[in-house]
Design a protein around this motif. Structure first.
Motif, PDB file in Angstrom:
ATOM      1  N   VAL A 160       0.843  -1.209   0.000  1.00  0.00           N
ATOM      2  CA  VAL A 160       0.000   0.000   0.000  1.00  0.00           C
ATOM      3  C   VAL A 160       0.872   1.251   0.000  1.00  0.00           C
ATOM      4  CG1 VAL A 160      -1.642   1.363   1.369  1.00  0.00           C
ATOM      5  CG2 VAL A 160      -2.006  -1.101   1.069  1.00  0.00           C
ATOM      6  N   MET A 161       1.894   1.246   0.852  1.00  0.00           N
ATOM      7  CA  MET A 161       2.790   2.414   0.909  1.00  0.00           C
ATOM      8  C   MET A 161       3.503   2.622  -0.433  1.00  0.00           C
ATOM      9  SD  MET A 161       2.444   3.831   3.843  1.00  0.00           S
ATOM     10  CE  MET A 161       0.725   3.301   3.801  1.00  0.00           C
ATOM     11  N   ASP A 162       3.889   1.513  -1.070  1.00  0.00           N
ATOM     12  CA  ASP A 162       4.590   1.600  -2.348  1.00  0.00           C
ATOM     13  C   ASP A 162       3.693   2.199  -3.433  1.00  0.00           C
ATOM     14  OD1 ASP A 162       6.721   0.977  -4.289  1.00  0.00           O
ATOM     15  OD2 ASP A 162       5.314  -0.517  -5.031  1.00  0.00           O
ATOM     16  N   ILE A 163       2.437   1.742  -3.503  1.00  0.00           N
ATOM     17  CA  ILE A 163       1.551   2.243  -4.561  1.00  0.00           C
ATOM     18  C   ILE A 163       1.155   3.696  -4.292  1.00  0.00           C
ATOM     19  CG2 ILE A 163      -0.675   1.474  -3.603  1.00  0.00           C
ATOM     20  CD1 ILE A 163       0.388   1.180  -7.293  1.00  0.00           C
ATOM     21  N   LEU A 164       0.996   4.078  -3.010  1.00  0.00           N
ATOM     22  CA  LEU A 164       0.696   5.479  -2.685  1.00  0.00           C
ATOM     23  C   LEU A 164       1.862   6.381  -3.086  1.00  0.00           C
ATOM     24  CD1 LEU A 164      -1.069   5.259   0.817  1.00  0.00           C
ATOM     25  CD2 LEU A 164      -2.118   5.660  -1.420  1.00  0.00           C
ATOM     26  N   ASP A 165       3.068   5.864  -2.910  1.00  0.00           N
ATOM     27  CA  ASP A 165       4.259   6.615  -3.323  1.00  0.00           C
ATOM     28  C   ASP A 165       4.320   6.724  -4.851  1.00  0.00           C
ATOM     29  OD1 ASP A 165       6.843   7.896  -2.756  1.00  0.00           O
ATOM     30  OD2 ASP A 165       7.695   6.135  -3.725  1.00  0.00           O
ATOM     31  N   GLN A 166       3.963   5.642  -5.533  1.00  0.00           N
ATOM     32  CA  GLN A 166       3.996   5.637  -7.001  1.00  0.00           C
ATOM     33  C   GLN A 166       3.023   6.651  -7.608  1.00  0.00           C
ATOM     34  OE1 GLN A 166       4.059   2.008  -9.348  1.00  0.00           O
ATOM     35  NE2 GLN A 166       4.646   0.832  -7.533  1.00  0.00           N
ATOM     36  N   VAL A 167       1.870   6.861  -6.963  1.00  0.00           N
ATOM     37  CA  VAL A 167       0.894   7.806  -7.510  1.00  0.00           C
ATOM     38  C   VAL A 167       1.174   9.243  -7.069  1.00  0.00           C
ATOM     39  CG1 VAL A 167      -0.905   6.055  -7.761  1.00  0.00           C
ATOM     40  CG2 VAL A 167      -0.816   7.408  -5.661  1.00  0.00           C
ATOM     41  N   GLN A 226      -8.653  11.189  -6.347  1.00  0.00           N
ATOM     42  CA  GLN A 226      -8.538  10.516  -7.635  1.00  0.00           C
ATOM     43  C   GLN A 226      -7.255   9.680  -7.701  1.00  0.00           C
ATOM     44  OE1 GLN A 226     -10.380   9.126  -9.698  1.00  0.00           O
ATOM     45  NE2 GLN A 226     -11.236  10.892 -10.766  1.00  0.00           N
ATOM     46  N   ARG A 227      -6.181  10.164  -7.049  1.00  0.00           N
ATOM     47  CA  ARG A 227      -4.943   9.386  -6.981  1.00  0.00           C
ATOM     48  C   ARG A 227      -5.140   8.103  -6.169  1.00  0.00           C
ATOM     49  NH1 ARG A 227      -0.053  12.514  -8.133  1.00  0.00           N
ATOM     50  NH2 ARG A 227      -0.692  14.517  -8.978  1.00  0.00           N
ATOM     51  N   ILE A 228      -5.956   8.193  -5.116  1.00  0.00           N
ATOM     52  CA  ILE A 228      -6.281   6.996  -4.323  1.00  0.00           C
ATOM     53  C   ILE A 228      -7.005   5.981  -5.199  1.00  0.00           C
ATOM     54  CG2 ILE A 228      -7.668   6.106  -2.405  1.00  0.00           C
ATOM     55  CD1 ILE A 228      -5.160   7.528  -1.464  1.00  0.00           C
ATOM     56  N   MET A 229      -7.948   6.445  -6.015  1.00  0.00           N
ATOM     57  CA  MET A 229      -8.680   5.541  -6.918  1.00  0.00           C
ATOM     58  C   MET A 229      -7.729   4.875  -7.905  1.00  0.00           C
ATOM     59  SD  MET A 229     -11.874   5.296  -6.250  1.00  0.00           S
ATOM     60  CE  MET A 229     -12.306   4.477  -7.771  1.00  0.00           C
ATOM     61  N   ILE A 230      -6.762   5.643  -8.414  1.00  0.00           N
ATOM     62  CA  ILE A 230      -5.781   5.079  -9.347  1.00  0.00           C
ATOM     63  C   ILE A 230      -4.909   4.044  -8.636  1.00  0.00           C
ATOM     64  CG2 ILE A 230      -3.765   5.630 -10.775  1.00  0.00           C
ATOM     65  CD1 ILE A 230      -5.123   8.376 -11.306  1.00  0.00           C
ATOM     66  N   ALA A 231      -4.502   4.363  -7.400  1.00  0.00           N
ATOM     67  CA  ALA A 231      -3.703   3.412  -6.611  1.00  0.00           C
ATOM     68  C   ALA A 231      -4.475   2.113  -6.397  1.00  0.00           C
ATOM     69  CB  ALA A 231      -3.334   4.038  -5.269  1.00  0.00           C
ATOM     70  N   MET A 232      -5.745   2.234  -6.054  1.00  0.00           N
ATOM     71  CA  MET A 232      -6.576   1.052  -5.811  1.00  0.00           C
ATOM     72  C   MET A 232      -6.731   0.221  -7.087  1.00  0.00           C
ATOM     73  SD  MET A 232     -10.316   1.013  -3.973  1.00  0.00           S
ATOM     74  CE  MET A 232      -9.739   2.162  -2.749  1.00  0.00           C
ATOM     75  N   ALA A 233      -6.851   0.932  -8.227  1.00  0.00           N
ATOM     76  CA  ALA A 233      -7.048   0.233  -9.504  1.00  0.00           C
ATOM     77  C   ALA A 233      -5.781  -0.485  -9.958  1.00  0.00           C
ATOM     78  CB  ALA A 233      -7.496   1.229 -10.573  1.00  0.00           C
ATOM     79  N   LEU A 234      -4.605   0.079  -9.607  1.00  0.00           N
ATOM     80  CA  LEU A 234      -3.346  -0.456 -10.131  1.00  0.00           C
ATOM     81  C   LEU A 234      -2.560  -1.311  -9.140  1.00  0.00           C
ATOM     82  CD1 LEU A 234      -2.034   2.629 -12.138  1.00  0.00           C
ATOM     83  CD2 LEU A 234      -3.083   0.561 -13.045  1.00  0.00           C
ATOM     84  N   VAL A 235      -3.060  -1.445  -7.904  1.00  0.00           N
ATOM     85  CA  VAL A 235      -2.275  -2.126  -6.866  1.00  0.00           C
ATOM     86  C   VAL A 235      -1.979  -3.588  -7.225  1.00  0.00           C
ATOM     87  CG1 VAL A 235      -4.240  -2.841  -5.422  1.00  0.00           C
ATOM     88  CG2 VAL A 235      -2.014  -2.373  -4.368  1.00  0.00           C
TER      89      VAL A 235
END
Length: 540
Positions: A131-138, A160-169
């Motif tokens: 989770v931390m990694d994908i939040l950092d990526q977005v 919207q970045r959270i939605m992208i993180a959730m979609a791409l995790v």
């Protein structure tokens, strides 16, 4: 093999009548490719994406024939359980409004963790690290704090970045983005588009991007499919669609996009000021002894003048204070200090009762006409309500309502219908007719065309210009769309964090901006390098 192949897809209303809403469309998307599906409301683009995800509302719409292949596997043959698993691990979707897609009572980090727990066997520690990694990526700041936040504690761009993180995790093969930047400011929009592109390059994701914004198409698309009323009318590489469109509908769609080049200045025909705002301040919070409430200076020393028959645009991003100024002018909220003169008369300090005579002079058109029209009143009842309250006989008010409907391009027979019977563009015309029924001197339009398709937007802007020419009304136009401001405004006031940073003639402010913030706004406008109406790059 393409990541996604839609072959001869037909979608119908799930009833005995079986009205077809998507008529045999075929789409291909390859690995690492961005395909834009464009068209206006009702074209069938969102229905097609929901059919791909298996999210068509049961009892309302159904796929009647065709195939939807994800890496060669027909999604229409999968069981509900298999489809649920595919939705998370192999394909994901980003929706237009993250506030309705996120659970308001669960922290955003936990919502991303739920996806991992449901579809992987990672330990709690590994889930947290992912989770931390994908939040950092977005590109989110202070990711530990963000993860502990609830959706309402984040900005629109952050949600919207959270939605992208959730979609791409889970690194899906296919990402479907349904109007993910429509409600965002231009600088946030640019960041989100760049983020999707960067993540796509990193993960090799195929992206189906659904939009009606041709600027966004110019910015990110590799190929484009154009839909109209359920039909696929044209497709091809983005450069071909933008520079050499073959179909009339595509040409019409592109020609409706407002130019960023300001229209020629109009001469001042009436020097009389319709609105004068001087050193206007609006402060929220605080004010009480030992109060811990943080104070927010939503408008700080705002000063401008609007002459009769002219249009002044207030532009800026969310939180800039532009809507706060509009609401102060309308006296929907009380200013903290400063002056507001309408027709030469001061209204800033008037009580509610003292404002009554001035309400006729001030009218407002809101962003969402469906929410501003009473669904239980006929159109005629909505239009005549104000004039009748101010003493106009009902018969005279009805006759005036019929005239106004004709003025805004609707038949007088529409008076007996209800708001839900009209399209979004027609409802906005009705809202304009209702505002004009009071014969105001000043019309405040707050994001009045931002939710409309480009062709409908062009019609409403043309309508406002015609009405202004006929009646001499002054218009205060609030917008974050610099293209719209360039085409409708005589003067532009640029706001940032409650302050006016630049003000002047539209040709000067948007044609030769002096302040770095105005320059940043213009450089972030999607499709700024294209002259859509003439099907060529600006440099050409």
């Amino acid at each position: 093999m393409p990541v996604l192949q839609i072959e001869d897809l037909h979608v119908s209303v799930d009833s005995k009548a079986g009205l077809e809403v998507v008529h045999g469309i075929s789409i291909e998307i390859n690995e690492g490719e961005t395909v834009c599906l464009v068209g206006e409301s009702g074209s069938g683009k969102s229905v097609s994406s929901l059919a791909t995800m298996g999210l068509l509302p049961k009892g309302s719409l159904k796929v009647t024939s065709g195939r939807i292949l994800l890496d060669g596997e027909n999604l229409l043959d999968l069981s509900p359980a298999q489809l649920r698993d595919a939705r998370a691990t192999r394909m994901s979707m980003i929706f237009q409004e993250p506030m309705t897609a996120l659970n308001p009572v669960i922290k955003v980090g936990e919502q991303i963790t739920e996806v991992l727990q449901a579809h992987t066997k990672l330990s709690n520690a590994d889930c947290h690290a992912r989770v931390m990694d994908i939040l950092d990526q977005v590109g989110l700041p202070d990711i530990e704090r963000i993860a502990r936040s609830y959706p309402h504690q984040l900005s629109g761009g952050q949600r919207q970045r959270i939605m992208i993180a959730m979609a791409l995790v889970l690194e899906p093969r296919l990402l479907i983005a349904d109007e993910p930047t429509t409600a965002l400011d231009v600088t946030t929009q640019l960041q989100i588009l760049k983020l999707i592109k960067d993540l796509q390059v990193k993960h090799g994701t195929a992206v189906l991007f659904i939009t009606h914004d041709m600027g966004v198409v110019a910015e990110i698309a590799d190929r484009v499919y154009v839909m109209n009323r359920g039909d696929l009318v044209e497709d091809g590489p983005v450069s071909q669609i933008l520079s050499a469109p073959q179909k009339d509908y595509t040409r019409q769609l592109l020609s409706s996009v407002p130019s960023l080049v300001p229209r020629p200045a109009r001469p001042v025909t009436d020097p009389k000021p319709a609105l004068q705002v001087s050193e206007l301040n609006k402060i929220y919070g605080g004010g009480k002894f030992l109060s811990k409430t943080k104070t927010t200076h939503a408008a700080r020393d705002v000063t401008f003048e609007l002459k009769a028959g002219r249009t002044l645009g207030i532009v800026g991003e969310s939180g800039s204070g532009k809507s706060t100024v509009a609401r102060c002018v309308m006296r929907m909220i009380d200013p903290s200090s400063g002056g507001i003169r309408v027709g030469g008369q001061e209204i800033a300090g008037l009580t509610r009762g003292g404002l009554h005579p001035f309400r006729k002079k001030l009218q407002m058109v809101f962003q969402d006409p469906y929410r501003s029209l009473n669904p239980r009143l006929t159109i005629e009842e909505s239009i005549i309500e104000g004039p009748v309250n101010y003493g106009m006989p009902k018969d005279q008010a009805r006759a005036r309502a019929a005239e106004l409907l004709e003025l805004v391009g609707l038949p007088a027979s529409a008076a007996q219908r209800y708001p839900h019977m009209f399209s979004g563009g027609q409802r906005q015309r009705i809202a304009i007719a209702r505002a004009l029924a009071m014969e105001p001197e000043l019309l405040v339009a707050d994001e009045a065309v931002s939710a409309l398709d480009v062709s409908v937007q062009a019609q409403v802007l043309e309508l406002l210009a015609e009405i202004q020419q006929r009646t001499g009304i002054a218009i205060l136009f609030i917008t974050h769309d610099l293209r719209v401001a360039a085409q409708i405004c005589d003067e532009v006031c640029v706001m940032r964090r409650g302050e006016v940073v630049e003000i002047g003639a539209t040709g000067d402010v948007l044609g030769n901006p002096q302040h770095e913030y105005t320059q940043a706004l213009l450089s972030a406008a999607p499709g700024r390098d294209w002259d859509f109406a003439n099907f060529r790059p600006v440099a050409a």
